[in-house]
Design an enzyme around this catalytic site. Structure first.
Site, PDB file in Angstrom:
ATOM      1  N   ARG A 243     -10.290   0.136   8.442  1.00 37.02           N
ATOM      2  CA  ARG A 243      -9.772  -1.190   8.721  1.00 37.02           C
ATOM      3  C   ARG A 243     -10.727  -2.018   9.581  1.00 37.02           C
ATOM      4  NH1 ARG A 243      -3.607  -2.137   8.640  1.00 37.02           N
ATOM      5  NH2 ARG A 243      -3.440   0.069   8.909  1.00 37.02           N
TER       6      ARG A 243
ATOM      7  N   ARG B 193      -0.696  -9.150  13.282  1.00 40.64           N
ATOM      8  CA  ARG B 193      -1.238  -8.135  12.361  1.00 40.64           C
ATOM      9  C   ARG B 193      -1.992  -8.801  11.221  1.00 40.64           C
ATOM     10  NH1 ARG B 193       4.000  -5.198  10.739  1.00 40.64           N
ATOM     11  NH2 ARG B 193       2.711  -4.145   9.193  1.00 40.64           N
TER      12      ARG B 193
ATOM     13  N   ARG C 164      10.792  -1.237  11.158  1.00 40.46           N
ATOM     14  CA  ARG C 164       9.664  -0.919  12.020  1.00 40.46           C
ATOM     15  C   ARG C 164       9.566  -1.920  13.171  1.00 40.46           C
ATOM     16  NH1 ARG C 164       4.472   0.347   8.284  1.00 40.46           N
ATOM     17  NH2 ARG C 164       3.495  -1.018   9.826  1.00 40.46           N
TER      18      ARG C 164
ATOM     19  N   LYS D 296       0.834  -1.214   0.000  1.00 43.52           N
ATOM     20  CA  LYS D 296       0.000   0.000   0.000  1.00 43.52           C
ATOM     21  C   LYS D 296       0.865   1.259   0.000  1.00 43.52           C
ATOM     22  CE  LYS D 296      -2.053  -1.122   3.904  1.00 43.52           C
ATOM     23  NZ  LYS D 296      -1.409  -2.426   4.178  1.00 43.52           N
TER      24      LYS D 296
ATOM     25  N   ARG E  60      11.835  -5.260   5.131  1.00 32.56           N
ATOM     26  CA  ARG E  60      11.544  -3.833   4.864  1.00 32.56           C
ATOM     27  C   ARG E  60      12.514  -2.939   5.622  1.00 32.56           C
ATOM     28  NH1 ARG E  60       5.588  -1.619   5.553  1.00 32.56           N
ATOM     29  NH2 ARG E  60       5.727  -2.662   7.576  1.00 32.56           N
TER      30      ARG E  60
HETATM   31  P1  AP5 Z   1       4.789  -1.566   1.985  1.00 37.15           P
HETATM   32  O1  AP5 Z   1       4.470  -0.793   0.755  1.00 37.15           O
HETATM   33  O2  AP5 Z   1       5.492  -0.885   3.087  1.00 37.15           O
HETATM   34  O3  AP5 Z   1       3.478  -2.365   2.480  1.00 37.15           O
HETATM   35  P2  AP5 Z   1       2.173  -1.828   3.187  1.00 37.15           P
HETATM   36  O4  AP5 Z   1       1.019  -2.501   2.530  1.00 37.15           O
HETATM   37  O5  AP5 Z   1       2.157  -0.343   3.261  1.00 37.15           O
HETATM   38  O6  AP5 Z   1       2.379  -2.512   4.599  1.00 37.15           O
HETATM   39  P3  AP5 Z   1       2.231  -1.902   6.076  1.00 37.15           P
HETATM   40  O7  AP5 Z   1       3.045  -2.785   6.968  1.00 37.15           O
HETATM   41  O8  AP5 Z   1       2.499  -0.457   6.101  1.00 37.15           O
HETATM   42  O9  AP5 Z   1       0.719  -2.195   6.315  1.00 37.15           O
HETATM   43  P4  AP5 Z   1      -0.023  -2.209   7.645  1.00 37.15           P
HETATM   44  O10 AP5 Z   1      -1.406  -2.132   7.153  1.00 37.15           O
HETATM   45  O11 AP5 Z   1       0.272  -3.366   8.508  1.00 37.15           O
HETATM   46  O12 AP5 Z   1       0.611  -0.997   8.450  1.00 37.15           O
HETATM   47  P5  AP5 Z   1       0.100   0.460   8.775  1.00 37.15           P
HETATM   48  O13 AP5 Z   1       1.266   1.344   8.840  1.00 37.15           O
HETATM   49  O14 AP5 Z   1      -1.028   0.832   7.903  1.00 37.15           O
HETATM   50  O15 AP5 Z   1       5.668  -2.845   1.506  1.00 37.15           O
HETATM   51  C1  AP5 Z   1       6.162  -3.791   2.454  1.00 37.15           C
HETATM   52  C2  AP5 Z   1       7.565  -4.275   2.022  1.00 37.15           C
HETATM   53  O16 AP5 Z   1       7.432  -5.053   0.824  1.00 37.15           O
HETATM   54  C3  AP5 Z   1       8.545  -3.151   1.692  1.00 37.15           C
HETATM   55  O17 AP5 Z   1       9.830  -3.533   2.072  1.00 37.15           O
HETATM   56  C4  AP5 Z   1       8.459  -3.012   0.155  1.00 37.15           C
HETATM   57  O18 AP5 Z   1       9.662  -2.538  -0.422  1.00 37.15           O
HETATM   58  C5  AP5 Z   1       8.164  -4.450  -0.249  1.00 37.15           C
HETATM   59  N1  AP5 Z   1       7.291  -4.549  -1.428  1.00 37.15           N
HETATM   60  C6  AP5 Z   1       6.235  -3.749  -1.744  1.00 37.15           C
HETATM   61  N2  AP5 Z   1       5.654  -4.159  -2.894  1.00 37.15           N
HETATM   62  C7  AP5 Z   1       6.370  -5.250  -3.302  1.00 37.15           C
HETATM   63  C8  AP5 Z   1       6.261  -6.119  -4.429  1.00 37.15           C
HETATM   64  N3  AP5 Z   1       5.291  -5.937  -5.363  1.00 37.15           N
HETATM   65  N4  AP5 Z   1       7.156  -7.131  -4.534  1.00 37.15           N
HETATM   66  C9  AP5 Z   1       8.123  -7.322  -3.583  1.00 37.15           C
HETATM   67  N5  AP5 Z   1       8.279  -6.514  -2.504  1.00 37.15           N
HETATM   68  C10 AP5 Z   1       7.411  -5.499  -2.368  1.00 37.15           C
HETATM   69  O19 AP5 Z   1      -0.471   0.247  10.256  1.00 37.15           O
HETATM   70  C11 AP5 Z   1       0.389  -0.090  11.320  1.00 37.15           C
HETATM   71  C12 AP5 Z   1      -0.403  -0.253  12.597  1.00 37.15           C
HETATM   72  O20 AP5 Z   1      -1.037   1.006  12.937  1.00 37.15           O
HETATM   73  C13 AP5 Z   1      -1.559  -1.266  12.558  1.00 37.15           C
HETATM   74  O21 AP5 Z   1      -1.113  -2.580  12.833  1.00 37.15           O
HETATM   75  C14 AP5 Z   1      -2.484  -0.714  13.626  1.00 37.15           C
HETATM   76  O22 AP5 Z   1      -2.047  -1.063  14.909  1.00 37.15           O
HETATM   77  C15 AP5 Z   1      -2.338   0.801  13.474  1.00 37.15           C
HETATM   78  N6  AP5 Z   1      -3.344   1.330  12.525  1.00 37.15           N
HETATM   79  C16 AP5 Z   1      -3.101   1.889  11.300  1.00 37.15           C
HETATM   80  N7  AP5 Z   1      -4.252   2.217  10.704  1.00 37.15           N
HETATM   81  C17 AP5 Z   1      -5.247   1.853  11.551  1.00 37.15           C
HETATM   82  C18 AP5 Z   1      -6.662   1.899  11.478  1.00 37.15           C
HETATM   83  N8  AP5 Z   1      -7.307   2.377  10.407  1.00 37.15           N
HETATM   84  N9  AP5 Z   1      -7.379   1.460  12.543  1.00 37.15           N
HETATM   85  C19 AP5 Z   1      -6.758   0.979  13.637  1.00 37.15           C
HETATM   86  N10 AP5 Z   1      -5.433   0.868  13.771  1.00 37.15           N
HETATM   87  C20 AP5 Z   1      -4.673   1.307  12.725  1.00 37.15           C
HETATM   88 MG    MG Z   2       2.192   1.087   4.812  1.00 38.32          MG
END
Ligand code: AP5
Ligand code: MG
Length: 213
Positions: free
Chosen positions: A89, A168, A157, A13, A128
């Site tokens: 989410r 997660r 992270r 994402k 990552r």
């Molecule tokens: P990346 O692009 O970083 O993936 P991402 O989908 O953004 O993953 P996140 O870990 O950020 O998602 P998340 O939903 O768990 O975390 P968030 O920060 O939203 O890519 C990942 C890796 O893969 C990178 O190294 C990249 O280079 C590689 N990659 C990407 N595409 C690739 C491909 N096609 N092929 C190979 N490699 C690839 O949330 C974190 C925490 O915050 C949650 O757990 C929760 O506690 C809280 N939170 C956030 N939003 C909410 C909400 N709405 N409600 C409640 N709690 C929330």
């Molecule tokens: Mg992200």
């Protein structure tokens, strides 16, 4: 143009959001990034968020809904459009977003759903790395920084530890389906194959957004 980007943790994402923002000029609203900024600044909200994020659990809906509503209410949103990343989410967040958008006179144009094989995600998250200065996301193997880079310029992270990643994934798999169903009923979901190289995924997304424009 007003968009959502959805997908499991590690689906890509944030990686795709950075490219979409660069090309289409929409405003990136990532609840994860907002919580991490609040954690780094040690605000009250950041301390509360940390107690959930470190365990791989979701931050309570009322907190998350509040920060998104506040951001969507700012003046730049109507002019530039937005890309929500990591929100909604839970189904309750989806209903709260519907109400917020209606109150602000905004509407969603599309939901980009990045579909990935969950088995690949632990490897993506454990490799990552994020640039300390620019915040740019890379992967040690799949998308390394250019040239000879210094590992000290990058961090991992806290919630990318394997045991937290597992939690997660469980939480997000359980909560995600009703949200997708909600938007499928509205006929605005576009599925994207996320099991491809980063540039191929982006080129698929580009075509979709061009059609929505
Ligand atoms: P990346 O692009 O970083 O993936 P991402 O989908 O953004 O993953 P996140 O870990 O950020 O998602 P998340 O939903 O768990 O975390 P968030 O920060 O939203 O890519 C990942 C890796 O893969 C990178 O190294 C990249 O280079 C590689 N990659 C990407 N595409 C690739 C491909 N096609 N092929 C190979 N490699 C690839 O949330 C974190 C925490 O915050 C949650 O757990 C929760 O506690 C809280 N939170 C956030 N939003 C909410 C909400 N709405 N409600 C409640 N709690 C929330
Ligand atoms: Mg992200």
């Amino acid at each position: 143009m007003n968009l959502l980007i959805m997908g499991l943790p590690g689906a890509g994402k944030g990686t795709q959001a950075a490219k979409i923002v660069e090309e289409f000029g929409v405003i990136h609203i990532s609840t994860g990034d907002m919580f991490r900024a609040a954690m780094a600044n040690q605000t009250e909200m950041g301390k509360l968020a940390k107690s959930y994020i470190d365990k791989g659990d979701l931050v309570p809906d009322e907190v998350t809904n509040g920060i998104v509503k506040e951001r969507l209410s700012q003046d730049d949103i109507k002019a530039k459009g937005f890309l929500l990343d990591g929100y909604p989410r839970t189904i309750d967040q989806a209903h709260a977003l519907d109400a917020t958008l209606e109150a602000l006179g905004l509407k969603l144009d599309g939901v980009i759903n990045i579909v990935v094989d969950p088995a690949s995600l632990v490897e993506r998250l454990s490799g990552r790395i994020i640039n300390k200065k620019t915040g740019e996301t890379f992967h040690k193997v799949f998308n390394p920084p250019a040239g000879d880079y210094d590992e000290n310029d990058y961090y991992q992270r806290e919630d990318d530890k394997p045991e937290t990643v597992k939690r997660r994934l469980d939480v997000n798999i359980a909560q995600g389906q009703p949200i997708i169903d909600h938007y499928r009923e509205a006929g605005i979901v576009i599925d994207i194959n996320g099991n491809q190289e980063i540039e191929t995924v982006f080129s698929d997304i580009e075509k979709v957004i061009e059609k929505l424009k």
